[in-house]
Structures are given as structure tokens and as C-alpha cells.
Scaffold this motif. Structure first.
Motif, PDB file in Angstrom:
ATOM      1  N   ALA A  39       0.460  -0.813  -0.196  1.00 24.64           N
ATOM      2  CA  ALA A  39       0.077  -0.405   0.195  1.00 24.64           C
ATOM      3  C   ALA A  39       0.757   1.366  -0.003  1.00 24.64           C
ATOM      4  N   LEU A  40       1.972   1.299   0.910  1.00 31.83           N
ATOM      5  CA  LEU A  40       3.235   2.567   0.894  1.00 31.83           C
ATOM      6  C   LEU A  40       3.615   2.507  -0.374  1.00 31.83           C
ATOM      7  N   LEU A  41       3.719   1.605  -1.075  1.00 30.23           N
ATOM      8  CA  LEU A  41       5.267   1.610  -1.967  1.00 30.23           C
ATOM      9  C   LEU A  41       4.299   1.841  -3.357  1.00 30.23           C
ATOM     10  N   SER A  42       2.622   1.206  -3.883  1.00 30.19           N
ATOM     11  CA  SER A  42       1.935   2.181  -4.891  1.00 30.19           C
ATOM     12  C   SER A  42       1.676   3.098  -4.533  1.00 30.19           C
ATOM     13  N   ASN A  43       1.247   3.459  -3.345  1.00 32.38           N
ATOM     14  CA  ASN A  43       0.706   5.292  -3.297  1.00 32.38           C
ATOM     15  C   ASN A  43       2.138   6.160  -3.343  1.00 32.38           C
ATOM     16  N   CYS A  44       3.497   5.767  -3.496  1.00 32.35           N
ATOM     17  CA  CYS A  44       5.038   7.271  -3.416  1.00 32.35           C
ATOM     18  C   CYS A  44       4.950   7.003  -5.034  1.00 32.35           C
ATOM     19  N   ARG A  45       4.967   8.442  -5.867  1.00 34.32           N
ATOM     20  CA  ARG A  45       5.112   8.342  -6.155  1.00 34.32           C
ATOM     21  C   ARG A  45       6.509   9.061  -6.722  1.00 34.32           C
ATOM     22  N   LYS A  46       8.058   8.807  -5.802  1.00 32.08           N
ATOM     23  CA  LYS A  46       9.185   8.766  -6.178  1.00 32.08           C
ATOM     24  C   LYS A  46      10.086   7.069  -6.349  1.00 32.08           C
ATOM     25  N   VAL A  47      10.091   7.197  -8.068  1.00 29.92           N
ATOM     26  CA  VAL A  47      11.214   6.374  -8.245  1.00 29.92           C
ATOM     27  C   VAL A  47      12.063   6.312  -8.186  1.00 29.92           C
ATOM     28  N   LYS A  48      12.724   7.079  -7.509  1.00 30.22           N
ATOM     29  CA  LYS A  48      13.937   7.107  -6.087  1.00 30.22           C
ATOM     30  C   LYS A  48      13.313   6.045  -5.368  1.00 30.22           C
ATOM     31  N   VAL A  49      12.947   6.830  -5.557  1.00 29.18           N
ATOM     32  CA  VAL A  49      12.737   5.937  -3.361  1.00 29.18           C
ATOM     33  C   VAL A  49      12.439   4.746  -3.741  1.00 29.18           C
ATOM     34  N   ILE A  50      11.252   3.837  -5.038  1.00 32.76           N
ATOM     35  CA  ILE A  50      11.002   2.815  -4.371  1.00 32.76           C
ATOM     36  C   ILE A  50      12.028   1.855  -5.076  1.00 32.76           C
ATOM     37  N   SER A  99       5.379  -6.165  -9.928  1.00 33.32           N
ATOM     38  CA  SER A  99       4.714  -5.860 -11.780  1.00 33.32           C
ATOM     39  C   SER A  99       3.117  -5.085 -11.372  1.00 33.32           C
ATOM     40  N   LYS A 100       3.111  -4.289  -9.711  1.00 32.49           N
ATOM     41  CA  LYS A 100       2.455  -3.542  -9.722  1.00 32.49           C
ATOM     42  C   LYS A 100       2.780  -1.752  -8.969  1.00 32.49           C
ATOM     43  N   LEU A 101       4.135  -1.961  -9.331  1.00 32.49           N
ATOM     44  CA  LEU A 101       4.733  -0.784  -8.829  1.00 32.49           C
ATOM     45  C   LEU A 101       5.552   0.013  -9.930  1.00 32.49           C
ATOM     46  N   ASP A 102       5.355   1.399 -10.056  1.00 32.63           N
ATOM     47  CA  ASP A 102       5.568   1.852 -11.273  1.00 32.63           C
ATOM     48  C   ASP A 102       7.885   2.594 -11.029  1.00 32.63           C
ATOM     49  N   PHE A 103       8.360   1.230 -11.419  1.00 31.42           N
ATOM     50  CA  PHE A 103       9.714   1.996 -11.540  1.00 31.42           C
ATOM     51  C   PHE A 103      10.164   2.821 -12.648  1.00 31.42           C
ATOM     52  N   GLY A 104       9.035   3.588 -13.711  1.00 35.93           N
ATOM     53  CA  GLY A 104       9.639   4.858 -14.076  1.00 35.93           C
ATOM     54  C   GLY A 104      10.792   4.506 -15.305  1.00 35.93           C
ATOM     55  N   LYS A 105      10.343   4.904 -15.889  1.00 33.00           N
ATOM     56  CA  LYS A 105      11.946   4.314 -16.907  1.00 33.00           C
ATOM     57  C   LYS A 105      13.471   5.155 -16.673  1.00 33.00           C
ATOM     58  N   GLY A 106      14.803   4.467 -16.710  1.00 32.92           N
ATOM     59  CA  GLY A 106      15.901   5.198 -18.089  1.00 32.92           C
ATOM     60  C   GLY A 106      16.024   4.239 -16.622  1.00 32.92           C
ATOM     61  N   ASP A 107      17.440   5.331 -16.156  1.00 35.03           N
ATOM     62  CA  ASP A 107      18.276   5.489 -14.935  1.00 35.03           C
ATOM     63  C   ASP A 107      17.684   6.520 -13.687  1.00 35.03           C
ATOM     64  N   ARG A 108      18.538   6.046 -13.170  1.00 36.73           N
ATOM     65  CA  ARG A 108      18.520   7.263 -11.826  1.00 36.73           C
ATOM     66  C   ARG A 108      19.958   7.159 -11.500  1.00 36.73           C
ATOM     67  N   MET A 127      28.666  -8.161  -6.924  1.00 37.00           N
ATOM     68  CA  MET A 127      29.376  -9.018  -8.079  1.00 37.00           C
ATOM     69  C   MET A 127      28.216 -10.151  -7.597  1.00 37.00           C
ATOM     70  N   GLY A 128      27.601 -10.340  -9.354  1.00 42.19           N
ATOM     71  CA  GLY A 128      26.832 -11.383  -9.486  1.00 42.19           C
ATOM     72  C   GLY A 128      25.357 -11.044  -8.855  1.00 42.19           C
ATOM     73  N   GLN A 129      25.097 -10.068  -8.753  1.00 38.99           N
ATOM     74  CA  GLN A 129      24.069  -9.141  -8.021  1.00 38.99           C
ATOM     75  C   GLN A 129      22.975  -9.329  -9.273  1.00 38.99           C
ATOM     76  N   GLY A 130      21.858  -9.595  -9.260  1.00 34.74           N
ATOM     77  CA  GLY A 130      20.625  -9.450 -10.762  1.00 34.74           C
ATOM     78  C   GLY A 130      21.271  -9.646 -11.971  1.00 34.74           C
ATOM     79  N   SER A 131      20.240  -8.900 -13.145  1.00 29.48           N
ATOM     80  CA  SER A 131      20.096  -8.934 -14.601  1.00 29.48           C
ATOM     81  C   SER A 131      19.877  -7.269 -14.939  1.00 29.48           C
ATOM     82  N   ASP A 132      20.181  -7.135 -15.968  1.00 25.03           N
ATOM     83  CA  ASP A 132      19.671  -5.453 -16.278  1.00 25.03           C
ATOM     84  C   ASP A 132      18.012  -5.772 -16.170  1.00 25.03           C
ATOM     85  N   ASP A 133      17.130  -6.847 -15.664  1.00 23.49           N
ATOM     86  CA  ASP A 133      15.483  -6.260 -15.690  1.00 23.49           C
ATOM     87  C   ASP A 133      15.500  -5.084 -14.504  1.00 23.49           C
ATOM     88  N   ALA A 134      14.367  -4.326 -14.635  1.00 18.48           N
ATOM     89  CA  ALA A 134      14.135  -3.878 -13.517  1.00 18.48           C
ATOM     90  C   ALA A 134      12.082  -3.883 -13.195  1.00 18.48           C
TER      91      ALA A 134
END
Length: 87
Positions: free
Chosen positions: A16-27, A48-57, A80-87
Motif C-alpha cells: 500500500a505504501l509503495l503503491s502510493n509512492c510517486r518517487k521512482v528513486k525511493v521505490i 509488477s504493480k509498482l511504477d519503477f519508471g523508465k531509464g536510469d536514476r 558481484m553477480g547481483q541481479g540482471s538488467d531487468d527493472a
């Protein structure tokens, strides 16, 4: 250190808190820390229900881009080895 103590958060309230957050950097930063500390509630959050925005921050200059969340953070936050290029 503060984030380590958040082991008993409610996934429903977090969503609920993250869904209402409008700051991509915060999320994005929230998930950088959540992944880093591996809290049990993390698997119950629906990214998938959160807005991660587009592009790098950029959070800090001279840092390193987090491969999953595409935000520049201090180098020690990206292992090292953390994650991939998915947002």
C-alpha cells in the motif's frame, strides 16, 4: 542498520505504501536495500504493480549502477553477480 531491523513488516502495508509512492528513486532504493538484506516479506511484494519508471536514476555521483533497479548507488551496495538488467 535501520533496514536490518525491518524484519517484521507487513507485506500488505508495504505494498500500500509503495503503491502510493510517486518517487521512482525511493521505490528503487527501497528494493536495493530489501534485496541486500533478504527479508522474508520481500517475496510477498508484487513488483509488477509498482511504477519503477523508465531509464536510469542517480542517487550518488561516482557510484555504481545497480544492475536490477538501474539506480546509481554507492559501490558497496552493488555486489558481484547481483541481479540482471531487468527493472
Amino acid at each position: 542498520m535501520v533496514f536490518q531491523g525491518l524484519a517484521s513488516l507487513s507485506p500488505r502495508k508495504l505494498m500500500a505504501l509503495l503503491s502510493n509512492c510517486r518517487k521512482v528513486k525511493v521505490i528503487r532504493l527501497f528494493f536495493v536495500f530489501a534485496d541486500r538484506h533478504g527479508h522474508a516479506w520481500l517475496k510477498h511484494l508484487d513488483k509488477s504493480k509498482l511504477d519503477f519508471g523508465k531509464g536510469d536514476r542517480q542517487l550518488v555521483k561516482g557510484g555504481k549502477i545497480h544492475p536490477t533497479y538501474r539506480i546509481t548507488v554507492p559501490t558497496e551496495f552493488v555486489t558481484m553477480g547481483q541481479g540482471s538488467d531487468d527493472a
